[in-house]
Design a protein around this motif. Structure first.
Motif, PDB file in Angstrom:
ATOM      1  N   PHE A   1      41.746  41.037  40.921  1.00 28.98           N
ATOM      2  CA  PHE A   1      42.081  40.799  39.517  1.00 28.98           C
ATOM      3  C   PHE A   1      42.772  39.458  39.335  1.00 28.98           C
ATOM      4  O   PHE A   1      42.443  38.693  38.418  1.00 28.98           O
ATOM      5  CB  PHE A   1      42.968  41.913  38.965  1.00 28.98           C
ATOM      6  N   ASN A   2      43.741  39.149  40.190  1.00 27.27           N
ATOM      7  CA  ASN A   2      44.481  37.887  40.044  1.00 27.27           C
ATOM      8  C   ASN A   2      43.565  36.681  40.169  1.00 27.27           C
ATOM      9  O   ASN A   2      43.749  35.672  39.479  1.00 27.27           O
ATOM     10  CB  ASN A   2      45.597  37.810  41.077  1.00 27.27           C
ATOM     11  N   THR A   3      42.564  36.773  41.040  1.00 28.20           N
ATOM     12  CA  THR A   3      41.604  35.679  41.173  1.00 28.20           C
ATOM     13  C   THR A   3      40.828  35.487  39.883  1.00 28.20           C
ATOM     14  O   THR A   3      40.637  34.353  39.409  1.00 28.20           O
ATOM     15  CB  THR A   3      40.643  35.957  42.340  1.00 28.20           C
ATOM     16  N   LEU A   4      40.361  36.585  39.284  1.00 27.92           N
ATOM     17  CA  LEU A   4      39.649  36.502  38.011  1.00 27.92           C
ATOM     18  C   LEU A   4      40.534  35.887  36.935  1.00 27.92           C
ATOM     19  O   LEU A   4      40.095  35.026  36.166  1.00 27.92           O
ATOM     20  CB  LEU A   4      39.187  37.890  37.569  1.00 27.92           C
ATOM     21  N   LEU A   5      41.786  36.312  36.896  1.00 24.51           N
ATOM     22  CA  LEU A   5      42.712  35.825  35.872  1.00 24.51           C
ATOM     23  C   LEU A   5      42.987  34.337  36.039  1.00 24.51           C
ATOM     24  O   LEU A   5      42.907  33.559  35.070  1.00 24.51           O
ATOM     25  CB  LEU A   5      44.014  36.620  35.952  1.00 24.51           C
ATOM     26  N   ILE A   6      43.289  33.913  37.250  1.00 23.49           N
ATOM     27  CA  ILE A   6      43.631  32.510  37.496  1.00 23.49           C
ATOM     28  C   ILE A   6      42.433  31.609  37.230  1.00 23.49           C
ATOM     29  O   ILE A   6      42.565  30.526  36.634  1.00 23.49           O
ATOM     30  CB  ILE A   6      44.170  32.341  38.926  1.00 23.49           C
ATOM     31  N   ASP A   7      41.254  32.027  37.644  1.00 19.63           N
ATOM     32  CA  ASP A   7      40.047  31.226  37.391  1.00 19.63           C
ATOM     33  C   ASP A   7      39.832  31.041  35.884  1.00 19.63           C
ATOM     34  O   ASP A   7      39.480  29.945  35.423  1.00 19.63           O
ATOM     35  CB  ASP A   7      38.824  31.889  38.017  1.00 19.63           C
ATOM     36  N   PHE A   8      40.042  32.098  35.138  1.00 17.46           N
ATOM     37  CA  PHE A   8      39.870  32.012  33.682  1.00 17.46           C
ATOM     38  C   PHE A   8      40.921  31.087  33.076  1.00 17.46           C
ATOM     39  O   PHE A   8      40.596  30.228  32.245  1.00 17.46           O
ATOM     40  CB  PHE A   8      39.963  33.406  33.063  1.00 17.46           C
ATOM     41  N   LEU A   9      42.167  31.246  33.467  1.00 14.96           N
ATOM     42  CA  LEU A   9      43.238  30.419  32.910  1.00 14.96           C
ATOM     43  C   LEU A   9      43.037  28.954  33.261  1.00 14.96           C
ATOM     44  O   LEU A   9      43.282  28.062  32.437  1.00 14.96           O
ATOM     45  CB  LEU A   9      44.598  30.902  33.402  1.00 14.96           C
TER      46      LEU A   9
END
Length: 259
Positions: free
Chosen positions: A247-255
């Motif tokens: 999840f954190n990878t998805l979030l950071i990539d989006f941000l």
């Protein structure tokens, strides 16, 4: 309203606001903080009538009321714009804010959220209300864990989970407040207005979510003009905890793509 600020202290630093689900607790986001505090200013908060934000919620309490409360907090903290990350009920708050005050949002992340009631989720909440009315708090909390977490995660983390449940039992929420919050999320319906919400959006769903069918996130991503959908195979309803690295990878990539 109880809140905590973490990470960068500069007023002009990119700001992330995390809004929790039914439990309403700022502590829900502990799995995200370590990877984000060096790059962002972060606001987490206990929603009104939960945790460290005591309040008596009215019988007509709504997602709009929750959104107004968050907007008031942002104004008090002089946060002009933010990226709003919402889990389940928190995602509904994000959708309401994107419709009501889009100028406040740089982007939003909707995690296992929905835009209108669906029969499966309503049945799950009807069962939770019945348990709340007729059973001891520890039974409600055990049912809550079954909804939040995958079976193997519960089996592999049972000691930590039992310790958490003991803490939650000692600080069990006001039942009337909890029923008011369940009523608010059960009645929320913004589906007819999704096409007008242009906020850049990441929609995250879990195929093994017991509470919210992942197809409800498909509805969101199809209707929102500026949204992208990411499906996770594993993690259950609380994948921010059970599959935090993914999840954190998805979030950071989006941000990163927003800045």
């Amino acid at each position: 309203m109880y809140y905590e600020l973490h990470g960068l202290e500069q007023v002009d630093a990119p700001t992330l606001v995390f809004s929790s689900g039914l439990g309403g607790s700022a502590n829900f986001w502990q799995s995200q903080l370590p990877e984000l505090t060096e790059r962002f200013r972060i606001l987490i908060y206990d929603q009104a009538g939960t945790g460290r934000s005591p309040a008596k919620l009215s019988s007509d309490y709504s997602i709009k009321t929750m959104t107004d409360e968050l907007l008031t907090l942002l104004e008090e903290l002089n946060i002009q714009k933010c990226h709003l990350i919402g889990h389940a009920l928190g995602g509904l708050v994000a959708l309401q804010m994107a419709d009501q005050a889009p100028e406040k949002l740089q982007s939003m992340v909707l995690i296992n959220a929905w835009s209108s009631p669906n029969p499966h989720t309503l049945r799950c909440f009807n069962i939770r209300k019945a348990i709340l009315a007729n059973c001891a708090p520890d039974i409600y909390l055990q049912m809550q864990a079954l909804i939040l977490y995958p079976p193997d995660w519960i089996a592999n983390n049972i000691k930590a989970l039992e310790e958490e449940e003991a803490h939650l039992k000692a600080h069990f929420p006001d039942r009337d407040n909890l029923l008011a919050r369940i009523s608010a999320l059960s009645e929320f319906d913004i589906e007819s207005r999704l096409a007008n919400i242009t906020t850049p959006s990441l929609v995250v769903a879990n195929k093994d979510d017991l509470l919210v069918p992942w197809q409800r996130s498909q509805v969101l991503s199809d209707a929102l003009p500026n949204a992208q959908l990411r499906l996770m195979d594993y993690g259950g309803h609380a994948s921010t905890i059970t599959a935090k690295d993914h999840f954190n990878t998805l979030l950071i990539d989006f941000l990163d793509a927003q800045n």
